[in-house]
Scaffold this motif. Structure first.
Motif, PDB file in Angstrom:
ATOM      1  N   MET A   1       0.589  -0.818  -0.334  1.00  0.00           N
ATOM      2  CA  MET A   1      -0.098   0.356   0.088  1.00  0.00           C
ATOM      3  C   MET A   1       0.875   1.666  -0.055  1.00  0.00           C
ATOM      4  O   MET A   1       1.616   1.743   0.893  1.00  0.00           O
ATOM      5  CB  MET A   1      -0.914  -0.127   1.623  1.00  0.00           C
ATOM      6  CG  MET A   1      -1.871   1.309   1.223  1.00  0.00           C
ATOM      7  SD  MET A   1      -2.842   1.334  -0.292  1.00  0.00           S
ATOM      8  CE  MET A   1      -3.756   0.131   0.053  1.00  0.00           C
ATOM      9  N   GLU A   3       2.273   4.911   0.550  1.00  0.00           N
ATOM     10  CA  GLU A   3       2.424   5.034   1.823  1.00  0.00           C
ATOM     11  C   GLU A   3       1.251   6.748   2.045  1.00  0.00           C
ATOM     12  O   GLU A   3       1.308   7.810   3.229  1.00  0.00           O
ATOM     13  CB  GLU A   3       3.018   5.589   2.304  1.00  0.00           C
ATOM     14  CG  GLU A   3       3.979   4.806   3.200  1.00  0.00           C
ATOM     15  CD  GLU A   3       5.676   4.794   3.534  1.00  0.00           C
ATOM     16  OE1 GLU A   3       6.468   5.761   2.900  1.00  0.00           O
ATOM     17  OE2 GLU A   3       6.723   3.529   3.588  1.00  0.00           O
ATOM     18  N   VAL A   5      -1.601   7.310   0.883  1.00  0.00           N
ATOM     19  CA  VAL A   5      -3.160   6.689   0.577  1.00  0.00           C
ATOM     20  C   VAL A   5      -3.321   7.195   1.861  1.00  0.00           C
ATOM     21  O   VAL A   5      -3.108   6.374   2.844  1.00  0.00           O
ATOM     22  CB  VAL A   5      -3.275   5.943   0.139  1.00  0.00           C
ATOM     23  CG1 VAL A   5      -4.905   5.102   0.172  1.00  0.00           C
ATOM     24  CG2 VAL A   5      -2.678   5.649  -0.954  1.00  0.00           C
ATOM     25  N   GLU A   6      -4.491   7.689   1.662  1.00  0.00           N
ATOM     26  CA  GLU A   6      -5.124   7.781   3.878  1.00  0.00           C
ATOM     27  C   GLU A   6      -5.828   6.610   3.869  1.00  0.00           C
ATOM     28  O   GLU A   6      -6.678   5.772   2.687  1.00  0.00           O
ATOM     29  CB  GLU A   6      -5.809   9.179   3.429  1.00  0.00           C
ATOM     30  CG  GLU A   6      -7.005   9.682   4.541  1.00  0.00           C
ATOM     31  CD  GLU A   6      -7.365  10.496   4.761  1.00  0.00           C
ATOM     32  OE1 GLU A   6      -8.244  10.959   5.852  1.00  0.00           O
ATOM     33  OE2 GLU A   6      -7.262  11.269   3.980  1.00  0.00           O
ATOM     34  N   LEU A   7      -5.746   5.530   4.414  1.00  0.00           N
ATOM     35  CA  LEU A   7      -6.969   4.743   5.033  1.00  0.00           C
ATOM     36  C   LEU A   7      -8.129   5.112   5.269  1.00  0.00           C
ATOM     37  O   LEU A   7      -7.928   6.305   6.620  1.00  0.00           O
ATOM     38  CB  LEU A   7      -5.907   4.050   5.897  1.00  0.00           C
ATOM     39  CG  LEU A   7      -4.168   2.629   5.682  1.00  0.00           C
ATOM     40  CD1 LEU A   7      -3.883   1.975   6.361  1.00  0.00           C
ATOM     41  CD2 LEU A   7      -4.385   2.630   3.602  1.00  0.00           C
ATOM     42  N   TYR A  11      -9.762   0.197   8.132  1.00  0.00           N
ATOM     43  CA  TYR A  11      -9.320  -0.074   7.850  1.00  0.00           C
ATOM     44  C   TYR A  11      -8.115  -1.904   7.853  1.00  0.00           C
ATOM     45  O   TYR A  11      -7.433  -1.072   9.154  1.00  0.00           O
ATOM     46  CB  TYR A  11      -8.233   0.831   6.727  1.00  0.00           C
ATOM     47  CG  TYR A  11      -7.429  -0.051   5.464  1.00  0.00           C
ATOM     48  CD1 TYR A  11      -7.982  -0.685   4.316  1.00  0.00           C
ATOM     49  CD2 TYR A  11      -6.143  -0.314   5.974  1.00  0.00           C
ATOM     50  CE1 TYR A  11      -7.039  -0.815   3.028  1.00  0.00           C
ATOM     51  CE2 TYR A  11      -5.377  -1.022   4.782  1.00  0.00           C
ATOM     52  CZ  TYR A  11      -6.633  -1.379   3.291  1.00  0.00           C
ATOM     53  OH  TYR A  11      -5.772  -2.101   1.868  1.00  0.00           O
ATOM     54  N   VAL A  13      -4.991  -3.762   8.031  1.00  0.00           N
ATOM     55  CA  VAL A  13      -4.025  -3.205   7.297  1.00  0.00           C
ATOM     56  C   VAL A  13      -3.380  -5.218   7.732  1.00  0.00           C
ATOM     57  O   VAL A  13      -2.843  -5.289   6.847  1.00  0.00           O
ATOM     58  CB  VAL A  13      -2.504  -2.557   8.028  1.00  0.00           C
ATOM     59  CG1 VAL A  13      -2.002  -2.729   7.655  1.00  0.00           C
ATOM     60  CG2 VAL A  13      -2.873  -1.091   8.116  1.00  0.00           C
ATOM     61  N   GLU A  16      -3.260  -7.262   3.943  1.00  0.00           N
ATOM     62  CA  GLU A  16      -2.213  -7.031   3.295  1.00  0.00           C
ATOM     63  C   GLU A  16      -1.305  -8.526   3.113  1.00  0.00           C
ATOM     64  O   GLU A  16      -1.427  -9.028   4.252  1.00  0.00           O
ATOM     65  CB  GLU A  16      -1.905  -6.279   3.192  1.00  0.00           C
ATOM     66  CG  GLU A  16      -2.292  -5.140   3.413  1.00  0.00           C
ATOM     67  CD  GLU A  16      -1.941  -3.358   2.749  1.00  0.00           C
ATOM     68  OE1 GLU A  16      -0.549  -3.756   2.720  1.00  0.00           O
ATOM     69  OE2 GLU A  16      -2.969  -2.087   3.167  1.00  0.00           O
ATOM     70  N   ARG A  30      -4.844  -6.718  -1.098  1.00  0.00           N
ATOM     71  CA  ARG A  30      -5.316  -6.349  -0.339  1.00  0.00           C
ATOM     72  C   ARG A  30      -6.600  -5.893  -0.284  1.00  0.00           C
ATOM     73  O   ARG A  30      -7.317  -5.571  -0.996  1.00  0.00           O
ATOM     74  CB  ARG A  30      -4.526  -4.889  -0.060  1.00  0.00           C
ATOM     75  CG  ARG A  30      -4.987  -3.877  -1.313  1.00  0.00           C
ATOM     76  CD  ARG A  30      -4.400  -2.231  -1.719  1.00  0.00           C
ATOM     77  NE  ARG A  30      -4.687  -1.840  -2.553  1.00  0.00           N
ATOM     78  CZ  ARG A  30      -5.255  -1.239  -3.071  1.00  0.00           C
ATOM     79  NH1 ARG A  30      -7.080  -1.235  -2.379  1.00  0.00           N
ATOM     80  NH2 ARG A  30      -6.006  -0.703  -4.643  1.00  0.00           N
ATOM     81  N   LEU A  33     -10.449  -0.171  -1.281  1.00  0.00           N
ATOM     82  CA  LEU A  33     -10.096   1.064  -0.953  1.00  0.00           C
ATOM     83  C   LEU A  33     -11.161   1.892  -1.330  1.00  0.00           C
ATOM     84  O   LEU A  33     -11.547   1.951  -2.217  1.00  0.00           O
ATOM     85  CB  LEU A  33      -9.126   2.077  -0.699  1.00  0.00           C
ATOM     86  CG  LEU A  33      -7.665   1.324   0.354  1.00  0.00           C
ATOM     87  CD1 LEU A  33      -6.209   1.579  -0.049  1.00  0.00           C
ATOM     88  CD2 LEU A  33      -8.607   2.454   1.404  1.00  0.00           C
ATOM     89  N   THR A  35     -10.507   4.780  -2.089  1.00  0.00           N
ATOM     90  CA  THR A  35      -9.975   5.640  -3.210  1.00  0.00           C
ATOM     91  C   THR A  35      -9.669   4.979  -4.954  1.00  0.00           C
ATOM     92  O   THR A  35      -8.921   5.191  -5.918  1.00  0.00           O
ATOM     93  CB  THR A  35      -8.971   6.165  -3.455  1.00  0.00           C
ATOM     94  OG1 THR A  35      -7.640   5.178  -2.519  1.00  0.00           O
ATOM     95  CG2 THR A  35      -8.804   7.365  -2.680  1.00  0.00           C
ATOM     96  N   TYR A  76     -15.434  -3.800   6.365  1.00  0.00           N
ATOM     97  CA  TYR A  76     -14.693  -4.945   6.395  1.00  0.00           C
ATOM     98  C   TYR A  76     -15.077  -6.044   7.180  1.00  0.00           C
ATOM     99  O   TYR A  76     -13.968  -6.326   8.596  1.00  0.00           O
ATOM    100  CB  TYR A  76     -13.528  -3.690   6.817  1.00  0.00           C
ATOM    101  CG  TYR A  76     -12.501  -2.977   5.779  1.00  0.00           C
ATOM    102  CD1 TYR A  76     -12.354  -3.583   4.476  1.00  0.00           C
ATOM    103  CD2 TYR A  76     -13.636  -1.541   5.813  1.00  0.00           C
ATOM    104  CE1 TYR A  76     -11.320  -2.417   3.588  1.00  0.00           C
ATOM    105  CE2 TYR A  76     -11.982  -0.627   4.847  1.00  0.00           C
ATOM    106  CZ  TYR A  76     -11.984  -0.835   3.774  1.00  0.00           C
ATOM    107  OH  TYR A  76     -11.513  -0.361   3.194  1.00  0.00           O
TER     108      TYR A  76
END
Length: 887
Positions: A1, A3, A5-7, A11, A13, A16, A30, A33, A35, A76
């Motif tokens: 991912m 760094e 990118v706003e999670l 989320y 992690v 991943e 992963r 998102l 985004t 999630y």
């Protein structure tokens, strides 16, 4: 991912993972998102009309913004979606949507351009594991009958799938609880993918050397020179902007200019320039990298950051990497002749696969093999081991017909749990010899990413024994064992014949053999120093023909009458005509000093030769012990009846919802957790007054035990902290007064009452969750054997019934369980069942970070758990998480 990118909130992690796909490339898995909306649109736009119809049952040439928003915004928990990406491009999407408390609908969509790489299978495997974390036990799916690829994903996953056709759609239903078959399928797929991945490194057709300079002082020049001088059968292309040709080879300015798909790029540029080169390799479609440059994690500081970014870029681009700071790789097969290393000469062709981590040790290992004339099949130096490791090489060696035995020099281990699993599979067909150095919390080499471990060094040794690994202390011993197992049949037993021409040497050999746990059943036969060649042949034939002999050790000093080479040939001839193991000590013989005579091409039943009898006995004992492990019944995985995992999970999740950092369970919680796994803990009552003690005894029922609850005394036994066989209120009162008066000055006056157990042997059964090793199950006889003598044995789950039995027998105090000095043996089957249940709990539930059953009272009628302590904590990600992942 990335760094930057706003999670979103929540989320996960920990989901991943980098995964090896079916073709050996790497994909990044992963959670989806918010985004990813534009990436989803781009993914959908690349799909064919047929694929779109198969997924949505309608010709949706473009997805609506509303649909894409719904796809990318999940919670999630009840709605989960995963994507697999390479170079930030989505290759596949998998999702589930909860239907009710225990079921969810699952769906997949794989890029047309990446079909056949096993992406759907990986997504299903990870989605199933995630769903189980939230109590989902069953998946459903709707698939068009003509969508054979997706139907195959479900049918070949190892689950029991039921199908029903309704309105032209196939409705699938299956439980996602792992089965033996689904686990076997996942492990088989992991093996094939990782073996193919390493094969692309060890068997390249096109190699590019980036940073190959004209100056012989540069590392790139050495690699290019060694590749050319070894007469590599593939193509070699130097990459250097400042030269037109190097060593007679046309150079290319950039890796993208090299003709054809490059299988392996050797990167030998200064560390600060490596990342730019990696990006160029990714753009050019290079399959794998060998980074020989130093200046990464081994130096700490900025080097650590550079190394972390190197891994992220390499894996994110779908490539594998050996190194950085690697000595190189070698494949001696005549059809390959690959010497992509700093070794100026190719090792002789042979059948020993070698792996080391540091470059300096790589030089020592290859030099030692060359001195012995011991042939090598393949060699790899992992350097800082950021990606390709000994585990990957073992996956490759399982299928490599050129490799008959494996030697590994390990300075660190990033995934012991996976190592144990792969080494066990490899060891069943080929010997695995390991030199262990610094596998501890304090011995990690610079640059190696290793989780800190709290377990004792004995756990590492137990893991190796459990996996059938031949453990040695140094490179000298590694080759002593290797030259035997590569060139001789494995010993059929421990019976040894000793034949020589010196009584003193024969006695020394017999002592060395007996000292290693073998039995001399023939000889020592010692011929006079003036014996003839025919006499040599006769005594050798007699030893090999003896039915009470499994191995023959020959020990000769230079003879006076017969020529030394004649004696050597006599030994070879006798060995070739037999299926028994032969080792030789030829003191002072010319041409075979510390060497193995190998037939041309590295094949044939050559004789392993040793300078001293102790070396020969050591190698023979190691080979014998390995053969016994390989030939024995390894049992079946334990599967105790009466387990309700859901109840145990509810207990743990309830505790962690209130105490997020974790804590020790109270007695009721402990009893509920263990009862769910079929383990009954005898109740006890804490008491603070004599009246409470009498009341508790009458509720529990006489006879009872009154004992101290103080940790320093509660498991000691004896008269200090416990009074036993109390049959009435008067005896309880007297015991209370006695213990309270004695223990109160020691701040150990808190007492508890428990039912009196059948006299037996107090045992300890425990499990601990370690950051490096995962679950570790331990067993010992409680009291002085474990506390003073450290007599405790360990195993790594999952366990088989044979492994459980061996765990019990492996402690030195085991005879007290089996009728020591005429006592009645304990109920071993009941004890084994208890250990099996503990092993299953520890394997199932990483949240159970510590569990102590102490004392466990084992007696002829069964076992009783008289005390239990359980601590839970938030689940840590295991190094071998049960679903495919490069860690």
């Amino acid at each position: 991912m990335s760094e930057d990118v706003e999670l979103p909130p929540g989320y996960p992690v920990q989901w991943e993972a980098d995964v090896v796909l079916r073709d050996g490339s790497v994909g990044h898995l992963r959670p989806i998102l918010p985004t990813d909306e534009e990436k989803i649109h781009a993914f959908h736009a690349r799909q064919s009309d047929e694929s779109i119809y198969m997924r949505f049952f309608a010709p949706l040439r473009r997805l609506s913004d509303k649909d894409v928003h719904r796809f990318t915004h999940v919670d999630y928990v009840d709605r989960v979606a995963l994507v697999i990406t390479v170079s930030d491009e989505i290759l596949g999407i998998g999702r589930y949507d909860r239907i009710d408390a225990t079921s969810a609908e699952v769906a997949f969509n794989v890029s047309d351009h990446y079909q056949g790489r096993g992406i759907g299978s990986v997504l299903l495997e990870h989605l199933a594991a995630i769903a189980q974390e939230f109590g989902i036990t069953r998946f459903t799916a709707e698939v068009l009958p003509q969508n054979r690829k997706m139907l195959t994903v479900f049918s070949e996953a190892g689950y029991e799938v039921s199908r029903k056709v309704e309105d032209g759609i196939v409705a699938l239903h299956f439980d996602i609880e792992p089965t033996d078959r689904s686990k076997a399928v996942a492990m088989s797929r992991e093996h094939r993918a990782e073996a193919i991945s390493v094969s692309r490194i060890m068997r390249p057709r096109i190699v590019a050397v980036i940073g190959a300079g004209r100056s012989p002082k540069t590392m790139g020049h050495h690699f290019l020179k060694n590749l050319l001088e070894a007469e590599f059968t593939g193509e070699v292309h130097p990459v250097n902007r400042k030269a037109k040709a190097i060593l007679g080879r046309t150079t290319y300015d950039r890796i993208g200019d090299v003709p054809g798909p490059v299988d392996l790029a050797v990167i030998a540029v200064p560390a600060p320039k490596v990342l730019k080169v990696v990006d160029e390799c990714a753009e050019a479609g290079v399959a794998a990298l060998l980074v020989v440059s130093a200046g990464f994690g081994e130096g700490g500081g900025e080097g650590d950051e550079l190394q972390a970014e190197l891994v992220r870029r390499v894996r994110g681009s779908g490539m594998r990497i050996v190194g950085p700071n690697s000595f190189g790789i070698i494949n001696t097969h005549p059809g390959m002749s690959l010497n992509a290393s700093l070794s100026p000469t190719m090792p002789p062709v042979g059948h020993l696969g070698l792996f080391s981590q540091s470059g300096a040790l790589g030089i020592a290992v290859l030099a030692s093999a060359a001195r012995r004339n011991l042939g090598i099949s393949t060699f790899a130096s992992a350097g800082n081991r950021v990606d390709v490791s000994g585990n990957d090489l073992m996956q490759y060696w399982i299928d490599d017909d050129d490799t008959h035995a494996v030697g590994l020099y390990l300075e660190s281990m990033g995934n012991p749990r996976k190592f144990s699993r792969i080494a066990r599979n490899l060891g069943l067909i080929k010997p695995v010899i390991v030199v262990q150095s610094g596998i501890s919390a304090y011995g990690t080499p610079p640059g190696h990413r290793v989780r800190r471990t709290k377990v004792r060094p004995a756990v590492f040794g137990a893991m190796l024994r459990q996996a059938g690994v031949v453990r040695v202390s140094n490179v000298h011993q590694l080759f002593d064992v290797a030259q035997l197992v590569v060139h001789q049949p494995l010993p059929a037993g421990r019976r040894v014949a000793i034949v020589g021409n010196s009584a003193a040497l024969g006695a020394l050999s017999a002592g060395a053999v007996a000292g290693r746990g073998l039995t001399v059943t023939h000889g020592p036969v010692s011929l006079p120093s003036d014996a003839t060649l025919e006499e040599f042949r006769d005594v050798l034939a007699t030893a090999f023909d003896d039915p009470d002999v499994d191995s023959v050790m020959t020990c000769f000093i230079p003879p006076i009458v017969a020529h030394d080479e004649d004696v050597t040939e006599a030994v070879r001839a006798a060995a070739r005509g037999s299926d028994k193991t032969c080792v030789a000590t030829f003191l002072g013989m010319r041409g075979v000093d510390s060497s193995t005579h190998i037939d041309e091409g590295g094949t044939g039943q050559a004789i392993p030769v040793y300078a001293m009898p102790e070396d020969a006995a050591y190698a023979l004992a190691k080979a014998t012990k390995y053969a016994e492990w390989r030939n024995k019944d390894h049992g079946v995985p334990v599967a105790p009846a009466g387990i309700n995992r859901r109840v145990a999970e509810d207990v743990v999740h309830t505790v962690l919802s209130v105490s997020p950092e974790g804590r020790r369970l109270n007695p009721d919680e402990t009893r509920a957790l263990l009862t769910a796994y079929g383990i009954e803990v005898w109740p006890s009552r804490r008491v603070t007054t004599v009246e409470e003690a009498v009341e508790a005894a009458e509720e529990i029922g006489y006879p009872v035990v009154l004992k101290s609850a103080a940790p320093m005394l509660r498991h000691q036994g004896g008269i200090t902290g416990v009074r036993v066989d109390l049959g009435n209120a008067q005896s309880v009162t007297e015991a209370w007064i006695s213990l309270h008066d004695r223990l109160s000055p020691l701040a150990a006056g808190q007492l508890e009452v428990q039912r009196m157990a059948t006299p037996g042997v107090a045992c300890l059964v425990s499990s601990d969750e370690d950051a490096l090793f995962g679950p570790v199950v331990s067993f010992g006889v409680a009291g002085l054997p474990t506390e003073l003598l450290d007599d405790i044995a360990h195993r790594i789950p999952p366990l088989t019934d044979v492994a459980v039995s061996e765990l019990i027998s492996s402690v030195k105090a085991a005879p007290v369980l089996h009728g020591h000095r005429g006592s009645t043996p304990v109920h071993r089957a009941a004890l084994a069942d208890l250990i099996a249940r503990v092993s299953v709990i520890s394997d199932d539930m990483p949240e159970v970070v510590s569990m102590r059953l102490n004392p466990v009272n084992a007696h002829p009628g069964g076992v009783e758990v008289l005390g239990a302590e359980v601590t839970v904590a938030p689940m840590a990600r295991r190094t071998d998480p049960g679903r495919r992942s490069l860690t």
